[in-house]
Design a protein around this motif. Structure first.
Motif, PDB file in Angstrom:
ATOM      1  N   PRO B  81       0.816  -1.223   0.000  1.00 42.60           N
ATOM      2  CA  PRO B  81       0.000   0.000   0.000  1.00 42.60           C
ATOM      3  C   PRO B  81       0.849   1.272   0.000  1.00 42.60           C
ATOM      4  O   PRO B  81       1.931   1.315   0.596  1.00 42.60           O
ATOM      5  CB  PRO B  81      -0.802  -0.117   1.292  1.00 42.60           C
ATOM      6  N   SER B  82       0.316   2.292  -0.654  1.00 46.75           N
ATOM      7  CA  SER B  82       0.962   3.600  -0.674  1.00 46.75           C
ATOM      8  C   SER B  82      -0.054   4.661  -0.252  1.00 46.75           C
ATOM      9  O   SER B  82      -1.272   4.409  -0.320  1.00 46.75           O
ATOM     10  CB  SER B  82       1.501   3.910  -2.070  1.00 46.75           C
ATOM     11  N   PRO B  83       0.409   5.831   0.174  1.00 51.04           N
ATOM     12  CA  PRO B  83      -0.524   6.865   0.653  1.00 51.04           C
ATOM     13  C   PRO B  83      -1.599   7.244  -0.360  1.00 51.04           C
ATOM     14  O   PRO B  83      -2.711   7.624   0.041  1.00 51.04           O
ATOM     15  CB  PRO B  83       0.405   8.043   0.960  1.00 51.04           C
ATOM     16  N   ASN B  84      -1.332   7.124  -1.661  1.00 49.15           N
ATOM     17  CA  ASN B  84      -2.357   7.483  -2.638  1.00 49.15           C
ATOM     18  C   ASN B  84      -3.477   6.448  -2.736  1.00 49.15           C
ATOM     19  O   ASN B  84      -4.441   6.623  -3.502  1.00 49.15           O
ATOM     20  CB  ASN B  84      -1.756   7.770  -4.018  1.00 49.15           C
ATOM     21  N   GLN B  85      -3.365   5.381  -1.947  1.00 47.71           N
ATOM     22  CA  GLN B  85      -4.445   4.413  -1.856  1.00 47.71           C
ATOM     23  C   GLN B  85      -5.332   4.658  -0.633  1.00 47.71           C
ATOM     24  O   GLN B  85      -6.261   3.882  -0.370  1.00 47.71           O
ATOM     25  CB  GLN B  85      -3.897   2.982  -1.854  1.00 47.71           C
ATOM     26  N   THR B  86      -5.052   5.725   0.078  1.00 48.69           N
ATOM     27  CA  THR B  86      -5.949   6.161   1.143  1.00 48.69           C
ATOM     28  C   THR B  86      -7.276   6.558   0.502  1.00 48.69           C
ATOM     29  O   THR B  86      -7.318   7.413  -0.385  1.00 48.69           O
ATOM     30  CB  THR B  86      -5.344   7.366   1.891  1.00 48.69           C
ATOM     31  N   SER B  87      -8.350   5.901   0.937  1.00 51.95           N
ATOM     32  CA  SER B  87      -9.630   6.098   0.271  1.00 51.95           C
ATOM     33  C   SER B  87     -10.719   5.359   1.030  1.00 51.95           C
ATOM     34  O   SER B  87     -10.463   4.660   2.007  1.00 51.95           O
ATOM     35  CB  SER B  87      -9.546   5.564  -1.171  1.00 51.95           C
ATOM     36  N   LEU B  88     -11.955   5.521   0.548  1.00 49.28           N
ATOM     37  CA  LEU B  88     -13.098   4.769   1.025  1.00 49.28           C
ATOM     38  C   LEU B  88     -13.412   3.708  -0.025  1.00 49.28           C
ATOM     39  O   LEU B  88     -13.632   4.041  -1.190  1.00 49.28           O
ATOM     40  CB  LEU B  88     -14.289   5.708   1.231  1.00 49.28           C
ATOM     41  N   TYR B  89     -13.409   2.457   0.392  1.00 49.11           N
ATOM     42  CA  TYR B  89     -13.571   1.349  -0.541  1.00 49.11           C
ATOM     43  C   TYR B  89     -14.924   0.680  -0.345  1.00 49.11           C
ATOM     44  O   TYR B  89     -15.355   0.424   0.780  1.00 49.11           O
ATOM     45  CB  TYR B  89     -12.466   0.310  -0.338  1.00 49.11           C
ATOM     46  N   PHE B  90     -15.570   0.371  -1.473  1.00 45.89           N
ATOM     47  CA  PHE B  90     -16.851  -0.320  -1.450  1.00 45.89           C
ATOM     48  C   PHE B  90     -16.787  -1.581  -2.293  1.00 45.89           C
ATOM     49  O   PHE B  90     -16.280  -1.570  -3.416  1.00 45.89           O
ATOM     50  CB  PHE B  90     -17.964   0.573  -2.007  1.00 45.89           C
ATOM     51  N   CYS B  91     -17.351  -2.631  -1.751  1.00 44.00           N
ATOM     52  CA  CYS B  91     -17.587  -3.855  -2.479  1.00 44.00           C
ATOM     53  C   CYS B  91     -19.059  -3.861  -2.888  1.00 44.00           C
ATOM     54  O   CYS B  91     -19.914  -3.337  -2.154  1.00 44.00           O
ATOM     55  CB  CYS B  91     -17.273  -5.050  -1.590  1.00 44.00           C
ATOM     56  N   ALA B  92     -19.359  -4.446  -4.035  1.00 45.34           N
ATOM     57  CA  ALA B  92     -20.739  -4.514  -4.489  1.00 45.34           C
ATOM     58  C   ALA B  92     -20.982  -5.833  -5.200  1.00 45.34           C
ATOM     59  O   ALA B  92     -20.052  -6.445  -5.729  1.00 45.34           O
ATOM     60  CB  ALA B  92     -21.052  -3.353  -5.432  1.00 45.34           C
TER      61      ALA B  92
END
Lengths: 113, 114
Positions: B81-92
């Motif tokens: 992981p890298s800082p630019n992968q900081t995010s809100l993740y959703f599975c659907a």
């Protein structure tokens, strides 16, 4: 390539007034079109879809959307807005020739009492 | 109750430390997908799966891996992981692959990479 545009970051409407949230799309094949709503700190909820057939589709919570092929639009509408409709709304498209979904950037709807 | 579950819901980690976000659905859906949500960018599809052992790239697959060994599970793996992968993740998930229906979304995983 597929794309979706939601030109308004925010829409404000008074309670009881009609609301419209705009969406335009671009696909190379036939479009499958969707609207979703996201309430604060929640996942997205499906509202309605257009696959084929009648251009006016009805969905959950009194929402409807009109598919306009010539204008490549799929605007979300509701005849009378409620304060509880305040949320983030996303339009999405899938080209009939792919399995990939493209979402717009979202429009924040604020219904004022 | 029909649902999509994700774990963990919140995760703070450091650069380079491998992590997995799990996703499970109990509706026997064929199609599953991962998205990331970032301010001003909306939702962007990372990977999707049309069925067991069938996956394909979405719009932003770099830095992510997925697998679909069972119909109900679709984990998202960040090898480094890298800082630019900081995010809100959703599975659907979606009942059919060929017959497009509305997707069912999980509650989200908020990931911070320091």
């Amino acid at each position: 390539a597929q794309s979706v545009a939601q030109p308004e970051d925010q829409v404000n409407v008074a309670e009881g007034n009609p609301l419209t949230v705009k969406c335009t799309y671009s696909v190379s094949g036939n479009p499958y079109l969707f609207w979703y709503v996201q309430y604060p700190n929640r996942g997205l909820q499906f509202l309605l879809k257009y696959i084929t057939g009648d251009n006016l589709v009805k969905g959950s919570y009194g929402f409807e959307a009109e598919f306009n092929k010539s204008q490549t639009s799929f605007h979300l509408k509701k005849p009378s807005a409620l304060v509880s409709d305040s949320a983030l709304y996303f339009c999405a498209v899938r080209d009939s020739g792919t399995y990939k979904y493209i979402f717009g950037t979202g429009t924040r709807l604020k219904v004022l009492a | 109750e029909a649902q999509v579950t994700q774990n963990p819901r919140y995760l703070i980690t450091v650069t380079g430390k491998k992590l997995t976000v799990t996703c499970s659905q109990n509706m026997n859906h064929e199609y599953m997908s991962w998205y990331r949500q970032d301010p001003g960018l909306g939702l962007r599809q990372i990977y999707y799966s049309m069925n067991v052992e069938v996956t394909d790239k979405g719009d932003v697959p770099e830095g992510y891996k997925v697998s679909r060994k069972e119909k109900r599970n679709f984990p998202l793996i960040l090898e480094s992981p890298s800082p630019n992968q900081t995010s809100l993740y959703f599975c659907a998930s979606n009942p059919g692959t060929s017959d497009p229906q509305g997707q069912y979304f999980g509650p989200g995983t908020r990931l911070t990479v320091l």
